[in-house]
Write an enzyme that holds these catalytic residues in place. Structure first.
Site: not given
Ligand code: SF4
Length: 371
Positions: A38-39, A51, A56-57, A95-96, A134, A152, A216, A222
């Site tokens: 779907w991308r 979607e 839930q899946t 389901g659902y 959503y 979500d 990340c 973060c």
């Molecule tokens: Fe990234 Fe923060 Fe999630 Fe760690 S907690 S994966 S740094 S968004």
């Protein structure tokens, strides 16, 4: 830091920080996104289908269903012309089931009201059966490039950590703040990609347990990571214990056929076929409960025979153990007092009907009881 400051910080981000988060998310997504069917499309019908299935899946579960559905119904007109029985059969096990019924209702609406053209913005999409805020945001941003957010479970977790939201993400007030934050993080130029990047990050990197912060793209921005809160956030409301019900059901045979009832459309598992039966009340034996249920539900007096098998199954809000008994009709003719229809079905024709997952698991056990 007091709560008021925290609230201010958590509903909007500093513009420079915001732009940097979006830039990094987009770059990461474009280099790391999973290649999902779907991308590879901007067709709103296919994106809507994916979607709804993904609610839930897990992605891995959806892949096979998506392939079978798009083969059976390549466009919204094909789906709109399908029977509910056929749609439910293709959905069997996912389901659902209200999702499948809503899908069919929405497809028929799109064909009837707008000649097969999907509503092109989130505000109109949300009018379709089964489409919430959503899903409307996901379809509008991915298929139509509307700058509108998604929120979500995955995105909630990412945002709660990214901005160190310490209140329960299940609270309405926190939900509003997270929607506001999500709206702040939608790219103007690539809204579909930035929304999918947040979802993908939540699914693969910022996972519920042990997020892999080292991989990340927004680690240095973060706050949960900075404040060592990644294992604590997001805060969830304590869950209520999940009740467990004992269910008894009757396998009634006639001329090699088995009696099934079709559940009412608007009930849980609506439209699926099941063995007649029901919940065991406190103080009842299985035999007493089954005799009562069959009398109330289908108007038959029965003799309860051998225990065929039992299966456990978990739904979202409760668990069941479903016991199936081989039974014999003593008196009466079956009447649909609860179900929308009753039918004696040949075992060879079971694959033409849709059944709940727990019922399907009992079929192999029935072989030795057929008479
Ligand atoms: Fe990234 Fe923060 Fe999630 Fe760690 S907690 S994966 S740094 S968004």
């Amino acid at each position: 830091m007091d709560d008021a400051t925290l609230v201010r910080m958590c509903t909007r981000l500093d513009p420079e920080q915001r732009n940097e988060i979006i830039r990094r998310l987009l770059r990461w997504f474009r280099g790391n996104a999973r290649d999902l069917p779907w991308r590879r499309t901007r067709d709103p019908y296919l994106i809507w289908l994916s979607e709804i299935m993904l609610q839930q899946t897990r992605v891995e579960t959806v892949l096979g269903y998506y392939a079978r559905f798009t083969e059976a119904y390549p466009c919204v007109e094909d789906l709109a012309a399908a029977s509910e029985e056929h749609v439910l059969k293709l959905w069997e096990g996912l389901g659902y089931y209200s999702r499948a019924r809503n899908l069919l209702e929405a497809a028929r609406w799109v064909v009837r009201e707008s000649g097969g053209a999907f509503p092109a913005d989130a505000r109109s999409l949300i009018q379709l059966p089964g489409v919430g805020r959503y899903t409307a945001g996901a379809i509008a941003s991915i298929a139509f490039g509307e700058r509108t957010p998604v929120l979500d479970g995955n995105v909630k977790r990412v945002l709660a950590r990214l901005c160190a939201v310490r209140e329960s993400i299940d609270d309405t007030a926190t939900g509003k703040r997270l929607w506001s934050l999500a709206g702040h993080l939608v790219s103007a130029r690539a809204p579909g990609d930035s929304n999918q990047a947040l979802m993908e990050l939540g699914a693969r990197i910022c996972t519920p347990r042990k997020p892999t912060c080292g991989r990340c793209p927004v680690q240095t921005l973060c706050r949960a990571h900075e404040e060592c809160l990644t294992e604590i956030l997001p805060v969830r409301r304590p869950r209520k214990p999940i009740p467990h019900h004992e269910i008894v059901a009757a396998a009634l045979f006639k001329n090699g056929r088995i009696l099934f009832g079709r559940r009412p459309s608007r009930s849980m598992l609506g439209g699926l076929w099941e063995f007649p039966g029901g919940k065991v009340n406190p103080g009842e034996t299985h035999v007493e409960a089954l005799e009562r249920e069959i009398r109330e539900e289908v108007g038959l007096e029965i003799e309860v025979g051998d225990h065929v098998a039992a299966v456990n199954h978990a739904y979202t809000h409760f668990k069941i153990t479903l016991h199936l008994y081989a039974c014999r009709v003593l008196r009466g003719r079956p009447e649909a007092r609860f179900h929308t229809a009753l039918k004696w079905i040949l075992p060879a024709h079971l694959d033409r009907h849709a059944f709940p997952a727990a019922t399907l698991r009992l079929f192999p056990e029935l072989e030795r009881f057929r008479r």
